[in-house]
Design an enzyme around this catalytic site. Structure first.
Site, PDB file in Angstrom:
ATOM      1  CG  HIS A  23      47.701  50.778  40.718  1.00  0.00           C
ATOM      2  ND1 HIS A  23      48.216  51.080  41.952  1.00  0.00           N
ATOM      3  CD2 HIS A  23      46.409  50.420  40.942  1.00  0.00           C
ATOM      4  CE1 HIS A  23      47.282  50.910  42.880  1.00  0.00           C
ATOM      5  NE2 HIS A  23      46.167  50.524  42.293  1.00  0.00           N
ATOM      6  CG  HIS A  58      40.770  44.070  48.765  1.00  0.00           C
ATOM      7  ND1 HIS A  58      39.575  44.334  48.124  1.00  0.00           N
ATOM      8  CD2 HIS A  58      41.694  44.847  48.153  1.00  0.00           C
ATOM      9  CE1 HIS A  58      39.770  45.226  47.178  1.00  0.00           C
ATOM     10  NE2 HIS A  58      41.039  45.558  47.162  1.00  0.00           N
ATOM     11  NE  ARG A 107      47.469  47.650  49.886  1.00  0.00           N
ATOM     12  CZ  ARG A 107      48.178  46.773  49.195  1.00  0.00           C
ATOM     13  NH1 ARG A 107      47.962  46.614  47.900  1.00  0.00           N
ATOM     14  NH2 ARG A 107      49.127  46.067  49.765  1.00  0.00           N
ATOM     15  CG  HIS A 166      42.227  53.082  41.335  1.00  0.00           C
ATOM     16  ND1 HIS A 166      42.392  53.621  42.589  1.00  0.00           N
ATOM     17  CD2 HIS A 166      42.735  51.820  41.411  1.00  0.00           C
ATOM     18  CE1 HIS A 166      42.969  52.736  43.381  1.00  0.00           C
ATOM     19  NE2 HIS A 166      43.191  51.622  42.691  1.00  0.00           N
ATOM     20  CD  GLU A 167      42.945  49.047  38.707  1.00  0.00           C
ATOM     21  OE1 GLU A 167      44.119  48.665  38.771  1.00  0.00           O
ATOM     22  OE2 GLU A 167      42.160  48.957  39.674  1.00  0.00           O
TER      23      GLU A 167
END
Ligand code: X8Z
Ligand code: ZN
Length: 621
Positions: free
Chosen positions: A394, A518, A527, A390-391
């Site tokens: 980005h 978050h 998101r 996932h990271e």
């Protein structure tokens, strides 16, 4: 993930010529006063708009990098000093972003906007998606609150009253993931949730300041500002979210029912009722947002492999660096570049023993060029194996759009940014694990249902959570939920959407929402809901591109450069085009839609319905 393309402009770098354009709009001149008329701001010209954008974008890189570095240090070495430094640069950034946004307003008149190129009109619009606090004291307070909240979450620990050593979030999460002792689970759950009331007042103050900033920019509140970032009206976006949730809800309901029966069997009928909310501490996750850790409890009796990736990674003592290299190799197998050397030199991959850091995983673009990093306390677990993919999603997005103009260096929308790495992680199939040597035996085709169930425990379970976090915040920002009602509203939504309840009565002045990263870090959450649907749309499109035949859950695009090219082309667009165009380019669809996710899980839905029919009948005995 750390990035905010539209809020990173420095006034200093814009040059004296821009100062006038940044001034607050003046009151209109009264008729007949020729002197006042003479002073009225002149109508903007195309040349001015172009020059304004060029100067603004030129100022971007510096303030962006300063802010990112200060934030990086703040999150990697939590001390009062680094917090103050992060707050200071946060304040500068807010000022610069607000000034540029105000200046951009000057070009807003409809006739004028239409005379601009699509790209320039889009840039002016993007620039205005920000807060503006004109009072320096409020700006400083906002930035200080923001930095303090991030730090407070990062260093929070549960110190049990009985003298056991203090535990950080990571340890508490591990208990929730692995223990089956309800007492231990409740202790870890409530120990962590006892921390956030400590930053509730600060958060409430932050919300008020944030709203003030949104209103200065003409938004109803910060929630409306957030909902304005999707190339549609904010109300339309809220409507879209509800539509999408209703589309996937039947699948969630089936999974929830099945999981309830299994938890009831494991923990007993007193702990898990047949109707009503199921207690939150039993789902294997601090926020009950993903349930993969329940897999051993819920796996099918037949049709499941005994393969356990966590066990393999642990036994092999896979290091954080090796975990990251597995992920990097997936991306390079698609034709993407190797990570820059500085990524390895500057990233934080393991939890340091000697200092406080924010362990919540994040990806960083420091200079909007090659200085990309991640910060993650990687453990050798199946969960972190997914998170590292996932990271890097980005990171590869950052690298792909680095040649776009500064204002377009961002995801098509924030859901796209979150979806890229997850799309890649959908290709981590048993066949892929065999191929890279992490799985010894050949995958058993009869174990498909188990694998699909495992996937659903994270991808389907998370859906209502990913929706309700911002449903809660939208109400908070709109003033519909006041601090005294934070918990009541939070649990009302948790019960309504997730079917999950608080295991203990609500605490006086509690702040359970604040126990999720978050919220104190003020990262919007819608998101992740979008990403959860988009990743299946991307996966389906890329599998088609790769020529995959057969069920979607068996597809891995590993090693397929054709699919890689298609993905890369979308990444390179950044946010230069409205997101429906980016989506169309990769998938042929121009709406976010739950259809691909439903198609992926269709075999599981039939299986769950059948299991639930049988299990429901058994409960009657
Ligand atoms: O926060 C994240 C990433 C960083 S952008 C690790 N995620 C959400 C969460 O942990 O709650 C990924 C999935 C949802
Ligand atoms: Zn992310």
């Amino acid at each position: 993930m750390k990035l905010s393309a539209v809020s990173l402009i420095t006034l200093l770098a814009l040059g004296a010529g821009m100062t006038q354009a940044h001034a607050q709009p003046k009151a209109p001149a009264k008729p007949g006063k020729t002197k006042a008329q003479a002073r009225a701001p002149a109508k903007p010209t195309l040349v001015e708009a172009k020059r304004f954008l060029a100067q603004t974008e030129a100022g971007f890189d510096r303030v962006n990098a300063d802010q990112a570095r200060a934030d990086w240090v703040g999150a990697n070495f939590i001390t009062d000093d680094t917090e103050a430094i992060a707050a200071y640069f946060g304040e500068l950034q807010l000022d610069a972003a607000g000034q540029a946004a105000l200046a951009a307003r000057r070009f807003n008149s409809p006739g004028f906007v239409q005379s601009l190129s699509h790209a320039d009109a889009r840039k002016l619009k993007l620039l205005q998606l920000t807060l503006m606090l004109s009072d320096p004291k409020e700006r400083a307070d906002y930035a200080a609150a923001r930095a303090a909240l991030a730090g407070a979450y990062g260093k929070a620990k549960y110190c049990p009253a009985d003298g056991r050593p203090c535990m950080a979030l990571g340890e508490l999460e591990k208990i929730l993931a692995t223990s089956r002792d309800p007492k231990k689970l409740l202790d870890a759950w409530s120990g962590w949730h006892a921390q956030s009331p400590g930053w509730k007042d600060r958060y409430a103050g932050f919300v008020a300041l944030s709203n003030k900033g949104a209103r200065e920019m003409g938004y109803a509140d910060t929630g409306a500002l957030w909902r304005s970032g999707y190339d549609m009206a904010p109300d339309e976006f809220a409507f879209e979210m509800e539509r999408l949730w209703l589309q996937v809800k039947p699948l969630y309901d089936a999974l929830h029912e099945y999981t309830r029966y299994k938890l009831r069997a494991a923990y007993g009928p007193e702990a898990v009722p047949l109707t009503g909310p199921v207690p939150a501490h039993l789902f294997g996750n601090m926020w009950s947002q993903t349930w993969d850790n329940l897999y051993p409890l819920v796996r099918p009796k037949s049709g499941a492999s005994g393969f356990d990736l966590t066990k393999v990674l642990e036994q092999r003592k896979t290091t954080p660096r090796q975990m990251t290299e597995y992920a990097e190799r997936f991306y390079t197998s698609l034709g993407m570049p190797k990570l820059p050397a500085t990524f390895w030199e500057r990233s934080l991959l393991a939890k340091p023993r000697d200092r406080e850091v924010v362990c919540h995983a994040s990806a960083w673009s420091i200079d909007a060029r090659d200085d990309v990093r991640i910060k993650m306390c990687i453990n050798p677990t199946a969960e972190d194996f997914t998170v590292i993919h996932h990271e890097l999603g980005h990171v590869y997005y950052f690298l792909a759009y680095q040649n776009q103009p500064a204002l377009f260096r961002n995801g098509a929308n924030d859901g796209f940014h979150e979806a890229i790495g997850d799309t890649i992680a959908l290709s981590i199939t048993p066949a892929y694990l065999k191929r890279i040597g992490l799985m010894k035996e050949d995958p058993d085709p009869k174990a498909d249902m188990g694998e699909l169930l495992r996937r659903a425990l994270s991808k389907v379970a998370v859906l209502p959570w990913a929706y309700m976090v911002d449903r809660w915040r939208w109400d908070v920002y709109a003033g519909n939920t006041q601090p005294a009602d934070y918990d009541r509203s939070w649990w009302q939504l948790r019960e309504q959407y997730m079917g999950i309840g608080r295991p203990l009565p609500m605490a006086a002045n509690g702040f359970d929402a604040g126990a999720k990263y978050h919220v104190p870090a003020d990262v919007p959450y819608a998101r992740y809901f979008l990403a959860n649907l988009l990743q299946f749309q991307f996966h389906r499109a890329l599998c088609r591109e790769a020529g995959h035949e057969g069920p979607l859950h068996a597809c891995s695009i590993h090693g397929n450069e054709k699919a890689g090219k298609k993905l890369q082309a979308m990444l390179e667009l950044g946010t230069s085009k409205p997101w429906p165009e980016a989506l169309k380019a990769i998938s042929g669809e121009d709406r976010i839609d739950g259809g691909a996710l439903l198609e992926y899980f269709a075999p599981l839905k039939g299986w769950l319905d059948e299991q639930n029919r049988v299990l429901a009948a058994q409960q009657k005995w």
